[in-house]
Scaffold this active site. Structure first.
Site, PDB file in Angstrom:
ATOM      1  CG  ASP A 119      24.771  70.825  62.352  1.00 23.67           C
ATOM      2  OD1 ASP A 119      24.960  70.145  63.381  1.00 23.67           O
ATOM      3  OD2 ASP A 119      23.669  71.321  62.060  1.00 23.67           O
TER       4      ASP A 119
ATOM      5  CG  ASP B 277      22.846  66.392  65.719  1.00 20.96           C
ATOM      6  OD1 ASP B 277      21.812  67.064  65.562  1.00 20.96           O
ATOM      7  OD2 ASP B 277      22.870  65.142  65.695  1.00 20.96           O
TER       8      ASP B 277
ATOM      9  CD  GLU C  17      19.829  68.718  68.551  1.00 24.17           C
ATOM     10  OE1 GLU C  17      18.653  68.694  68.153  1.00 24.17           O
ATOM     11  OE2 GLU C  17      20.726  67.998  68.073  1.00 24.17           O
TER      12      GLU C  17
ATOM     13  CG  HIS D 233      17.163  71.346  61.450  1.00 20.48           C
ATOM     14  ND1 HIS D 233      17.923  71.986  62.398  1.00 20.48           N
ATOM     15  CD2 HIS D 233      17.441  70.028  61.574  1.00 20.48           C
ATOM     16  CE1 HIS D 233      18.627  71.092  63.065  1.00 20.48           C
ATOM     17  NE2 HIS D 233      18.365  69.896  62.581  1.00 20.48           N
ATOM     18  CG  ASP D 234      15.514  68.764  64.392  1.00 19.51           C
ATOM     19  OD1 ASP D 234      15.345  68.212  63.293  1.00 19.51           O
ATOM     20  OD2 ASP D 234      16.546  68.637  65.078  1.00 19.51           O
TER      21      ASP D 234
END
Length: 585
Positions: free
Chosen positions: A98, A206, A265, A341-342
Site C-alpha cells: 500500500d 492511496d 484509489e 477497509h473504508d
C-alpha cells in the site's frame, strides 16, 4: 483485448491490525498473515494486498507513515516481510504493498525537519502558507477547505513556532507532501523501488489523485451551507493540474522497470474521459483504479461520505453496466469490488444481513462479482459474509476510527439538544462507519474468534456473531447448500476456468429495468454465452426471460450445491436474494 497476469489475478486485501495476532498484544501482525497463506490459496487468491504496515503513530491506522522503509514493530520486522514474500512465492502468490504518499505522518523525519524553521531545506517538502488574520490579529487558515476525515475542522493546521499553516487534508497528524518539489517526487520513487526490489509485485496507491493541488489555493464554494465555516475543497485538489504528469513520471521512472501491478484509489472522480486517460491500455499511467460509484451509491450527491440516501437495484444496474461497457469500448480496465477497509460490510449495505438471509445476500454479491469483467478484489471476511456489528455498540467506547469519532463529536456538538436529528446522525454512523470493516477476523468460535489467544484483549472488539459466522465453521460446512466461503471458492474457480467469459468477455445487461432483478449476459470466445440473474430483494420474484435469451441449463445458484432446478423458458422463479448462473444456447 490483450491478456495479462494482473487482469486474471484475484486480490485479497488484508487489514493487518485485524487479521491475526500471534504475539499476544491484541494487534494483528505479519506472522499472523503468513500463517494464513494456505487459507487464501485454497480460496483461490493470487495476490495478497496488505494495508500499510510501515512505521506509524497510528493516528489513522497506519495511513500516517513516519518511516516508509521500516515495518512498524507492532506488525513485526522487515525480515518478517522477507519471509512473507518467500512463503508467497512457494505458493505462486504475490504481495501488493500500500503506497501512501499524498501525505506523511507529522512524526516523519521529513516533516520534523520541515517544521523546525522556515529556512530549513525541507520546508518546501510540505505545503506551508502564511495565515490570514481576524480583526483581533489572531491567525486564521489560508482558505476555507475542510478536513476530509472531519469536515467541521479546517484542512490547515497552525504551527505556532513558525507562524504558518501546513496543509493537512485528512487530519492534523497527516501533513500533505508538496509534489511540486522534484526532490519529493524523487524520494517517492526511491521508496517505491525499495519495496519492489524486496519482492513486492506492485502497489495500491492511496488517494493518489490528490497529489496535485491548484497552486492558487482558492476558497471552496460553501457547499455545506452558510452556517458552516469550512467546506470540501476537492475541486482544487482532486485530479489536480499536474496529476497526470506526476503519474507518468512514476510510470516511466519506476513501474515500467518492474512490470508492476497498480491500482489507484481515486475518490471524487467519475468523469469517463479523465478515468480512461488514467487507465487506457498503453498510454495510461495505472493498470486500473477503484471506481467508487458502487460504494458511494448511498451517499448524498455533492455531500460528504457520512450521509445517507436511498438507492435501488436500478442504480446498481446503471453503475455496473456503464463501467463494464466503458472499459471494454475504450480499452481500459476495471477493478471489481464491493468492500474495503473504508466501507461498511457489503452484506449489510446492499442486501439483508439478518440470520435468515445473510448467507444468500453474501453469496448473491459473490456471484455478481465473480462474473464481472475486471481484476477482482476480495476484502478479508467478505468471503465469510461478515456483517456490520450491532447498533447497540457505543460510539464513544466501541468505535475506533478517527472519522467516526470526529463525526460523532460533531453530531453531539451540533445536535445535542435535538434528539430527533441526533438519532438521524446516529443512523448514519451505524450504517456507514468504517469501523464495521475493521473488527477482528472471525477464524473460529473460540475466544476472540481465534484472532488472538484467550486472555488477550484485541485492539478492537470482536463482532458479537463470531460463534455463528467464522471460517472454521464455513470450511467444514456439509449442509445441502454451500457456505459463503465455499461459494466464493467455487465462484473463483469457475471464473478462472472460464476466464474468456468472466474476465475478458463481452457484457450486456438484459431484461426490463426491474425494481428487484439485475440480469446480464457474458460472452466469451471459447466458452460461449452465460446468463446471470440476481434478485436484489426480500421478495419472491418471477423474472420474465427476454425472448432472445435461451438457456441450455442452469449451472449454479446460491440456494443449492448442485445445479438449480429452474424453468429454461419464459418465467424464472427467484427466491429472496437468489442468484443463478445459466449456460445459454
Amino acid at each position: 483485448m490483450a491478456e495479462s497476469w494482473w487482469k486474471e489475478a484475484v486480490v485479497y486485501q488484508v487489514y493487518p491490525s485485524s487479521f491475526k495476532d500471534t504475539n499476544g498484544d491484541g494487534w494483528g501482525d505479519i506472522k499472523g498473515i503468513t500463517s494464513k497463506l494456505d487459507y487464501m490459496k485454497d480460496l483461490g487468491i493470487d495476490i495478497l494486498w496488505a494495508s500499510p504496515m510501515y512505521k506509524s503513530p497510528q493516528a489513522d491506522m497506519g495511513y500516517d507513515i513516519s518511516d516508509y522503509k521500516t515495518i512498524d514493530p507492532i506488525y513485526g520486522s522487515n525480515e518478517d516481510i522477507d519471509h512473507l514474500v518467500s512463503e508467497l512465492k512457494k505458493r505462486d502468490m504475490k504481495l501488493m504493498m500500500d503506497l501512501v504518499v499524498n501525505h506523511t505522518s507529522e512524526q516523519h523525519a521529513w516533516f520534523l525537519e520541515s517544521r523546525s524553521s522556515q529556512s530549513n531545506p525541507k520546508r518546501s517538502w510540505y505545503i506551508w502558507k502564511d495565515p490570514k488574520r481576524d480583526k483581533d490579529g489572531k491567525p486564521q487558515p489560508p482558505n476555507n477547505w475542510s478536513q476530509i476525515l472531519g469536515e467541521a475542522n479546517s484542512a490547515w493546521t497552525y504551527d505556532e513556532k513558525t507562524d504558518q499553516y501546513y496543509l493537512s487534508l485528512f487530519t492534523p497528524e497527516q501533513p500533505d507532501l508538496n509534489w511540486e518539489n522534484p526532490d519529493v517526487r524523487a524520494a517517492v520513487h526511491d521508496v517505491m523501488s525499495y519495496w519492489l526490489d524486496k519482492g513486492a509485485c506492485g502497489y495500491r496507491m492511496d488517494v493518489i489523485n490528490l497529489i496535485s493541488k491548484d497552486q492558487r489555493f482558492p476558497d471552496a464554494e460553501p457547499s455545506l451551507g452558510p452556517d458552516r465555516k469550512y467546506h470540501p475543497g476537492g475541486k482544487y485538489f482532486v485530479n489536480g493540474p499536474r496529476m497526470h504528469e506526476y503519474l507518468q513520471e512514476i510510470k516511466h521512472k519506476v513501474l515500467e522497470k518492474y512490470g508492476a501491478i497498480t491500482v489507484g484509489e481515486m475518490p471524487g472522480v467519475s468523469d469517463v474521459e479523465e478515468i480512461i486517460r488514467t487507465v487506457k491500455s498503453g498510454t495510461g499511467e495505472l493498470n486500473m483504479i477503484f471506481i467508487f460509484d458502487i460504494v458511494d451509491i448511498d451517499n448524498v450527491p455533492g455531500k460528504v461520505r457520512m450521509t445517507l440516501q436511498e438507492w435501488s437495484v436500478k442504480d446498481l444496474r446503471r453503475i455496473v453496466s456503464k463501467w463494464q461497457r466503458v472499459m471494454a469500448e475504450r480499452d481500459g480496465w476495471n477493478s471489481v469490488f464491493c468492500e474495503n477497509h473504508d466501507n461498511p460490510r457489503s452484506v449489510s449495505r446492499y442486501t439483508n444481513d439478518s440470520d435468515k438471509y445473510r448467507t444468500y445476500g453474501a453469496t448473491l454479491l459473490a456471484l455478481m462479482q465473480t462474473t464481472l469483467n475486471g481484476t477482482l478484489f476480495v476484502y478479508q471476511g467478505e468471503e465469510l459474509g461478515m456483517r456490520n456489528f450491532p447498533k447497540s455498540w457505543d460510539p464513544l467506547k466501541d468505535y475506533k476510527d478517527i472519522e467516526a469519532i470526529n463525526f460523532w463529536k460533531k453530531s453531539l456538538d451540533l445536535y445535542g439538544d435535538d434528539p430527533e436529528e441526533l438519532a438521524r446522525q446516529r443512523r448514519v454512523l451505524e450504517r456507514k462507519a468504517r469501523d464495521h470493516a475493521r473488527t477482528p477476523m472471525q477464524w473460529d468460535a473460540g475466544p476472540n474468534a481465534g484472532f488472538a489467544d484467550e486472555g488477550v484483549k484485541p485492539w478492537m472488539r470482536v463482532n458479537d456473531d463470531y460463534r455463528e459466522v467464522n471460517a472454521e465453521k464455513q470450511l467444514a460446512d456439509d449442509s445441502d447448500g454451500l457456505s459463503v466461503w465455499q461459494f466464493w471458492q467455487r465462484g473463483l474457480a469457475n471464473r478462472k476456468m472460464h476466464k474468456d467469459v468472466f474476465t475478458y468477455g463481452d457484457f450486456e445487461d438484459v431484461g426490463p429495468d426491474s425494481e428487484e432483478v439485475f440480469a446480464y449476459v457474458r460472452t466469451g470466445k471459447k466458452s460461449g454465452k452465460w446468463l446471470v440473474v440476481l434478485n436484489f430483494s426480500d421478495k419472491d420474484v418471477d423474472w420474465e426471460m427476454p425472448k432472445d435469451v435461451e438457456v441450455e441449463g442452469w449451472m449454479a445458484g446460491n440456494y443449492t450445491k448442485g445445479k438449480p432446478e429452474k424453468s429454461l423458458k419464459s418465467s424464472v422463479a427467484l427466491r429472496p436474494w437468489e442468484g443463478v448462473l445459466g449456460k445459454m444456447i
